[in-house]
Design an enzyme around this catalytic site. Structure first.
Site, PDB file in Angstrom:
ATOM      1  N   GLY A  14       0.826  -1.202   0.000  1.00  0.00           N
ATOM      2  CA  GLY A  14       0.000   0.000   0.000  1.00  0.00           C
ATOM      3  C   GLY A  14       0.865   1.260   0.000  1.00  0.00           C
ATOM      4  N   GLY A  17       2.400   1.413   3.675  1.00  0.00           N
ATOM      5  CA  GLY A  17       3.257   0.259   3.952  1.00  0.00           C
ATOM      6  C   GLY A  17       4.515   0.281   3.100  1.00  0.00           C
ATOM      7  N   SER A 108      -6.569   7.081  12.018  1.00  0.00           N
ATOM      8  CA  SER A 108      -6.831   8.148  11.044  1.00  0.00           C
ATOM      9  C   SER A 108      -7.444   9.341  11.779  1.00  0.00           C
ATOM     10  N   SER A 109      -7.291  10.531  11.206  1.00  0.00           N
ATOM     11  CA  SER A 109      -7.827  11.742  11.848  1.00  0.00           C
ATOM     12  C   SER A 109      -9.355  11.745  11.916  1.00  0.00           C
ATOM     13  N   CYS A 110     -10.011  10.832  11.153  1.00  0.00           N
ATOM     14  CA  CYS A 110     -11.482  10.820  11.177  1.00  0.00           C
ATOM     15  C   CYS A 110     -12.043  10.206  12.457  1.00  0.00           C
ATOM     16  N   TYR A 137     -15.879   3.453   9.292  1.00  0.00           N
ATOM     17  CA  TYR A 137     -14.409   3.374   9.285  1.00  0.00           C
ATOM     18  C   TYR A 137     -13.842   3.930  10.601  1.00  0.00           C
ATOM     19  N   LYS A 141     -11.570   2.135  13.490  1.00  0.00           N
ATOM     20  CA  LYS A 141     -10.267   2.672  13.917  1.00  0.00           C
ATOM     21  C   LYS A 141     -10.253   2.936  15.427  1.00  0.00           C
ATOM     22  N   PRO A 164      -2.599   9.347  11.656  1.00  0.00           N
ATOM     23  CA  PRO A 164      -2.139  10.201  10.559  1.00  0.00           C
ATOM     24  C   PRO A 164      -3.263  11.097  10.046  1.00  0.00           C
ATOM     25  N   THR A 165      -2.890  12.263   9.591  1.00  0.00           N
ATOM     26  CA  THR A 165      -3.806  13.146   8.882  1.00  0.00           C
ATOM     27  C   THR A 165      -4.017  12.604   7.465  1.00  0.00           C
ATOM     28  N   LEU A 167      -3.315  11.614   3.828  1.00  0.00           N
ATOM     29  CA  LEU A 167      -1.998  11.308   3.247  1.00  0.00           C
ATOM     30  C   LEU A 167      -2.053  11.285   1.732  1.00  0.00           C
ATOM     31  N   HIS A 180      -8.914   9.276  -2.530  1.00  0.00           N
ATOM     32  CA  HIS A 180      -8.968  10.518  -1.751  1.00  0.00           C
ATOM     33  C   HIS A 180      -8.838  11.716  -2.695  1.00  0.00           C
ATOM     34  N   ARG A 210      -8.597  20.787   4.784  1.00  0.00           N
ATOM     35  CA  ARG A 210      -7.889  19.531   5.055  1.00  0.00           C
ATOM     36  C   ARG A 210      -6.401  19.802   5.197  1.00  0.00           C
ATOM     37  N   ASP A 270     -19.388  17.043   1.414  1.00  0.00           N
ATOM     38  CA  ASP A 270     -18.232  17.827   1.875  1.00  0.00           C
ATOM     39  C   ASP A 270     -17.446  17.075   2.946  1.00  0.00           C
TER      40      ASP A 270
HETATM   41  N1  LIG Z   1      -4.414   7.178   2.713  1.00  0.00           N
HETATM   42  C1  LIG Z   1      -4.723   8.046   3.661  1.00  0.00           C
HETATM   43  O1  LIG Z   1      -5.027   9.240   3.380  1.00  0.00           O
HETATM   44  C2  LIG Z   1      -4.716   7.640   5.107  1.00  0.00           C
HETATM   45  C3  LIG Z   1      -4.427   6.344   5.503  1.00  0.00           C
HETATM   46  N2  LIG Z   1      -4.429   6.014   6.845  1.00  0.00           N
HETATM   47  C4  LIG Z   1      -4.174   4.650   7.293  1.00  0.00           C
HETATM   48  O2  LIG Z   1      -2.905   4.188   6.838  1.00  0.00           O
HETATM   49  C5  LIG Z   1      -2.950   2.782   6.597  1.00  0.00           C
HETATM   50  C6  LIG Z   1      -2.482   2.490   5.196  1.00  0.00           C
HETATM   51  O3  LIG Z   1      -3.276   3.188   4.242  1.00  0.00           O
HETATM   52  P1  LIG Z   1      -2.850   3.269   2.700  1.00  0.00           P
HETATM   53  O4  LIG Z   1      -1.461   2.829   2.543  1.00  0.00           O
HETATM   54  O5  LIG Z   1      -3.274   4.606   2.223  1.00  0.00           O
HETATM   55  O6  LIG Z   1      -3.849   2.204   2.048  1.00  0.00           O
HETATM   56  P2  LIG Z   1      -3.666   1.355   0.708  1.00  0.00           P
HETATM   57  O7  LIG Z   1      -5.046   1.105   0.217  1.00  0.00           O
HETATM   58  O8  LIG Z   1      -2.684   2.001  -0.192  1.00  0.00           O
HETATM   59  O9  LIG Z   1      -3.030  -0.015   1.213  1.00  0.00           O
HETATM   60  C7  LIG Z   1      -3.749  -0.875   2.011  1.00  0.00           C
HETATM   61  C8  LIG Z   1      -2.995  -2.156   2.184  1.00  0.00           C
HETATM   62  O10 LIG Z   1      -3.806  -3.014   2.989  1.00  0.00           O
HETATM   63  C9  LIG Z   1      -3.710  -4.318   2.482  1.00  0.00           C
HETATM   64  N3  LIG Z   1      -4.988  -5.029   2.718  1.00  0.00           N
HETATM   65  C10 LIG Z   1      -6.246  -4.594   2.472  1.00  0.00           C
HETATM   66  N4  LIG Z   1      -7.124  -5.559   2.755  1.00  0.00           N
HETATM   67  C11 LIG Z   1      -6.405  -6.631   3.181  1.00  0.00           C
HETATM   68  C12 LIG Z   1      -6.738  -7.929   3.604  1.00  0.00           C
HETATM   69  N5  LIG Z   1      -8.019  -8.357   3.658  1.00  0.00           N
HETATM   70  N6  LIG Z   1      -5.742  -8.769   3.965  1.00  0.00           N
HETATM   71  C13 LIG Z   1      -4.445  -8.364   3.917  1.00  0.00           C
HETATM   72  N7  LIG Z   1      -4.063  -7.143   3.550  1.00  0.00           N
HETATM   73  C14 LIG Z   1      -5.040  -6.292   3.168  1.00  0.00           C
HETATM   74  C15 LIG Z   1      -3.461  -4.213   0.981  1.00  0.00           C
HETATM   75  O11 LIG Z   1      -2.696  -5.336   0.584  1.00  0.00           O
HETATM   76  P3  LIG Z   1      -2.477  -5.808  -0.949  1.00  0.00           P
HETATM   77  O12 LIG Z   1      -1.829  -4.642  -1.665  1.00  0.00           O
HETATM   78  O13 LIG Z   1      -1.577  -6.959  -0.857  1.00  0.00           O
HETATM   79  O14 LIG Z   1      -3.833  -6.124  -1.502  1.00  0.00           O
HETATM   80  C16 LIG Z   1      -2.690  -2.898   0.886  1.00  0.00           C
HETATM   81  O15 LIG Z   1      -1.318  -3.134   0.823  1.00  0.00           O
HETATM   82  C17 LIG Z   1      -4.391   2.348   6.872  1.00  0.00           C
HETATM   83  O16 LIG Z   1      -4.492   1.866   8.175  1.00  0.00           O
HETATM   84  C18 LIG Z   1      -5.172   3.632   6.748  1.00  0.00           C
HETATM   85  O17 LIG Z   1      -6.342   3.587   7.509  1.00  0.00           O
HETATM   86  C19 LIG Z   1      -4.677   6.961   7.804  1.00  0.00           C
HETATM   87  C20 LIG Z   1      -4.948   8.255   7.462  1.00  0.00           C
HETATM   88  C21 LIG Z   1      -5.012   8.695   6.103  1.00  0.00           C
HETATM   89  C1  LIG Z   2      -8.213  10.296   5.105  1.00  0.00           C
HETATM   90  C2  LIG Z   2      -9.695  10.446   5.288  1.00  0.00           C
HETATM   91  O1  LIG Z   2     -10.374  10.388   4.040  1.00  0.00           O
HETATM   92  C3  LIG Z   2     -11.789  10.463   4.080  1.00  0.00           C
HETATM   93  O2  LIG Z   2     -12.229  11.731   4.450  1.00  0.00           O
HETATM   94  P1  LIG Z   2     -12.053  13.046   3.630  1.00  0.00           P
HETATM   95  O3  LIG Z   2     -10.907  13.803   4.143  1.00  0.00           O
HETATM   96  O4  LIG Z   2     -13.351  13.779   3.634  1.00  0.00           O
HETATM   97  O5  LIG Z   2     -11.732  12.429   2.194  1.00  0.00           O
HETATM   98  P2  LIG Z   2     -11.473  12.855   0.713  1.00  0.00           P
HETATM   99  O6  LIG Z   2     -10.024  13.016   0.514  1.00  0.00           O
HETATM  100  O7  LIG Z   2     -12.155  11.841  -0.125  1.00  0.00           O
HETATM  101  O8  LIG Z   2     -12.207  14.269   0.495  1.00  0.00           O
HETATM  102  C4  LIG Z   2     -11.756  15.465   1.069  1.00  0.00           C
HETATM  103  C5  LIG Z   2     -12.589  16.625   0.590  1.00  0.00           C
HETATM  104  O9  LIG Z   2     -12.294  16.855  -0.792  1.00  0.00           O
HETATM  105  C6  LIG Z   2     -13.502  16.977  -1.538  1.00  0.00           C
HETATM  106  N1  LIG Z   2     -13.259  16.611  -2.939  1.00  0.00           N
HETATM  107  C7  LIG Z   2     -13.281  17.491  -3.997  1.00  0.00           C
HETATM  108  N2  LIG Z   2     -13.088  16.854  -5.147  1.00  0.00           N
HETATM  109  C8  LIG Z   2     -12.891  15.529  -4.825  1.00  0.00           C
HETATM  110  C9  LIG Z   2     -12.632  14.401  -5.639  1.00  0.00           C
HETATM  111  O10 LIG Z   2     -12.553  14.442  -6.859  1.00  0.00           O
HETATM  112  N3  LIG Z   2     -12.475  13.210  -4.947  1.00  0.00           N
HETATM  113  C10 LIG Z   2     -12.546  13.126  -3.576  1.00  0.00           C
HETATM  114  N4  LIG Z   2     -12.353  11.929  -2.988  1.00  0.00           N
HETATM  115  N5  LIG Z   2     -12.826  14.212  -2.810  1.00  0.00           N
HETATM  116  C11 LIG Z   2     -12.992  15.395  -3.425  1.00  0.00           C
HETATM  117  C12 LIG Z   2     -14.467  16.093  -0.782  1.00  0.00           C
HETATM  118  O11 LIG Z   2     -15.815  16.405  -1.096  1.00  0.00           O
HETATM  119  C13 LIG Z   2     -14.094  16.426   0.669  1.00  0.00           C
HETATM  120  O12 LIG Z   2     -14.715  17.628   1.055  1.00  0.00           O
HETATM  121  C14 LIG Z   2     -12.438   9.633   5.136  1.00  0.00           C
HETATM  122  O13 LIG Z   2     -13.592   9.065   4.583  1.00  0.00           O
HETATM  123  C15 LIG Z   2     -11.537   8.792   5.887  1.00  0.00           C
HETATM  124  O14 LIG Z   2     -11.256   7.647   5.132  1.00  0.00           O
HETATM  125  C16 LIG Z   2     -10.252   9.443   6.228  1.00  0.00           C
HETATM  126  O15 LIG Z   2      -9.681   9.170   7.257  1.00  0.00           O
END
Ligand SMILES: NC(=O)C1=CN([C@@H]2O[C@H](COP(=O)(O)OP(=O)(O)OC[C@H]3O[C@@H](n4cnc5c(N)ncnc54)[C@H](OP(=O)(O)O)[C@@H]3O)[C@@H](O)[C@H]2O)C=CC1
Ligand SMILES: C[C@H]1O[C@H](OP(=O)(O)OP(=O)(O)OC[C@H]2O[C@@H](n3cnc4c(=O)[nH]c(N)nc43)[C@H](O)[C@@H]2O)[C@@H](O)[C@@H](O)C1=O
Length: 313
Positions: A14, A17, A108-110, A137, A141, A164-165, A167, A180, A210, A270
Site C-alpha cells: 500500500g 506500507g 486516522s484523523s477521522c 471506518y 479505527k 495520521p492526517t 496522506l 482521496h 484539510r 463535503d
Molecule cells: N491514505 C490516507 O489518506 C490515510 C491512511 N491512513 C491509514 O494508513 C494505513 C495504510 O493506508 P494506505 O497505505 O493509504 O492504504 P492502501 O489502500 O494504499 O493499502 C492498504 C494495504 O492493505 C492491504 N490489505 C487490504 N485488505 C487486506 C486484507 N483483507 N488482507 C491483507 N491485507 C489487506 C493491501 O494489501 P495488498 O496490496 O496486498 O492487496 C494494501 O497493501 C491504513 O491503516 C489507513 O487507515 C490513515 C490516514 C489517512
Molecule cells: C483520510 C480520510 O479520508 C476520508 O475523508 P475526507 O478527508 O473527507 O476524504 P477525501 O479526501 O475523499 O475528500 C476530502 C474533501 O475533498 C472533496 N473533494 C473534492 N473533489 C474531490 C474528488 O474528486 N475526490 C474526492 N475523494 N474528494 C474530493 C471532498 O468532497 C471532501 O470535502 C475519510 O472518509 C476517511 O477515510 C479518512 O480518514
C-alpha cells in the site's frame, strides 16, 4: 528496534506500507516479513494465527486496512467497518499471543468528533458525534485504538497507536470514485489538460479544510515513534497546517498546468468541515515533517506521470 529484528509490515504494497518499507531499508533494517492480501487475507483468523506462529515477528507495523476516500467510505459502509474490525483484531491478538515486542497501529484523523474544536488534540477522542460518511471506518479505527490500550492495560503490551492526517504520495490510489481528494484531482486535472477540456469537476463546495502529509514523511514519523515512543496514549501525525479544498484545486491546477475552469458538484458530500491535527505532542517528542505541500504535490504528480498506465487501469 534492533537491526536484525524481524519486522512484519502488514500492507507493505500500500501507499503507507511501501513508504515504511523504504524507510526501514534506508535505516538498514533487512529482516522484513511481508505478505500480500492474496497470500494472507488478514480477515481470515486461522490464517493470521498460523502466520504469526510460523513467522514470530519481533515488531509489527499494522498498515493494512480497507481504505478509501469520502465516497467509498460512505458506499461500502459494511466493508469499512467489518474488514477493518476483523483485520486489526486478528493481527493485534496474534501479536499478543506470539509475544510481539512492539506493534504500531495506524488509525486516522477521522476518529475525532465531526465538530471538535480545532486543532484536534489527542484527548478529544470520544467527546462527540462522528462525521456521518465515515462513521463505520472511524468506529473500526477507534476499536483498534481501544484494543491496543486494552492489551497494554491487561498484559502490559507495548502496542502504540498513531493517527495520521490525510496522506498522499507514491503509489496512491487514483481511482476516480474510490480515491482521496489529492490523487483524484491530480488525475482529473492532468486528463483535462491532455484532452483540452474546458473544465474540471470537483466534489462538494470546496469550503472544507484539510491537512495533507506526504506518505514518506509519515513513514519517517512512524519509524521515529516506533524507536522512541512507548506511551499508552495515541499520537497525532501531521503537519499542523491546512488549506481549503478550493485552494488545493488551485495548487493542483498549477502543478499539472491545467488552465480551465473548476466547477463544483455539490451533490457530492463535503464531509468534515475541518480536521486540523494538533501536532504539539509529536513536535515535543522531536519529530517534524520535511516535505511541504507544493513540493509533495509535485513529487506525487511526477510519480503519477511515470506510472500512469498502472494507476489508471
Ligand atoms: N491514505 C490516507 O489518506 C490515510 C491512511 N491512513 C491509514 O494508513 C494505513 C495504510 O493506508 P494506505 O497505505 O493509504 O492504504 P492502501 O489502500 O494504499 O493499502 C492498504 C494495504 O492493505 C492491504 N490489505 C487490504 N485488505 C487486506 C486484507 N483483507 N488482507 C491483507 N491485507 C489487506 C493491501 O494489501 P495488498 O496490496 O496486498 O492487496 C494494501 O497493501 C491504513 O491503516 C489507513 O487507515 C490513515 C490516514 C489517512
Ligand atoms: C483520510 C480520510 O479520508 C476520508 O475523508 P475526507 O478527508 O473527507 O476524504 P477525501 O479526501 O475523499 O475528500 C476530502 C474533501 O475533498 C472533496 N473533494 C473534492 N473533489 C474531490 C474528488 O474528486 N475526490 C474526492 N475523494 N474528494 C474530493 C471532498 O468532497 C471532501 O470535502 C475519510 O472518509 C476517511 O477515510 C479518512 O480518514
Amino acid at each position: 528496534m534492533e537491526k536484525g529484528s524481524k519486522i512484519y509490515i502488514a500492507g507493505h504494497r500500500g501507499m503507507v506500507g511501501s513508504a515504511i518499507a523504504r524507510g526501514l531499508a534506508k535505516k538498514g533494517f533487512e529482516n522484513i516479513v511481508t505478505r500480500t492480501s492474496a497470500e494472507l487475507d488478514l480477515r481470515n483468523q486461522q490464517a493470521v494465527v498460523d502466520f504469526f506462529a510460523e513467522e514470530k515477528p519481533d515488531y509489527v507495523f499494522l498498515a493494512a486496512a480497507k481504505v478509501g476516500g469520502i465516497l467509498a467510505n460512505n458506499i461500502y459502509r459494511a466493508e469499512f467497518l467489518y474488514d477493518n474490525l476483523i483485520m486489526e483484531s486478528n493481527v493485534i491478538n496474534s501479536a499478543h499471543v506470539n509475544g510481539v515486542k512492539k506493534l504500531m497501529f495506524l488509525g486516522s484523523s477521522c476518529i475525532y468528533p465531526k465538530l471538535a474544536p480545532q486543532p484536534l488534540r489527542e484527548d478529544y477522542l470520544l467527546t462527540g458525534l462522528l462525521e456521518e460518511t465515515n462513521e463505520p471506518y472511524a468506529i473500526a479505527k477507534i476499536a483498534g485504538i481501544k484494543l491496543c490500550e486494552a492489551y497494554h492495560d491487561q498484559y502490559g503490551s507495548n502496542f502504540i497507536s498513531v493517527m495520521p492526517t490525510n496522506l498522499y504520495g507514491y503509489g496512491d490510489n487514483y481511482d476516480l470514485n474510490n480515491s482521496h481528494v489529492l490523487p483524484a484531482l491530480i488525475r482529473k486535472f492532468h486528463e483535462a489538460k491532455e484532452e483540452n477540456k474546458p473544465f474540471v469537476e470537483a466534489w462538494g463546495t470546496g469550503s472544507p479544510k484539510r491537512e495533507f502529509l506526504f506518505a514518506d514523511d509519515l513513514a519517517e514519523a512512524c519509524l521515529f515513534l516506533m524507536e522512541t515512543y512507548n506511551g499508552r496514549e495515541l499520537v497525532n501525525i501531521g503537519t499542523g497546517e491546512d488549506l481549503a479544498i478550493k485552494e488545493l484545486t488551485e495548487l493542483v491546477a498549477k502543478t499539472t498546468g491545467f488552465e480551465g475552469e473548476i466547477k463544483w458538484d455539490t451533490t457530492k458530500p463535503d464531509g468534515t468541515p475541518r480536521k486540523l491535527m494538533d501536532v504539539s505532542k509529536l513536535h515535543g517528542l522531536g519529530w517534524k515533517h520535511t516535505i511541504e505541500l507544493p513540493e509533495g504535490v509535485s513529487l506525487a504528480y511526477q510519480d503519477f506521470l511515470k506510472n500512469q498506465e498502472i494507476y489508471t487501469v
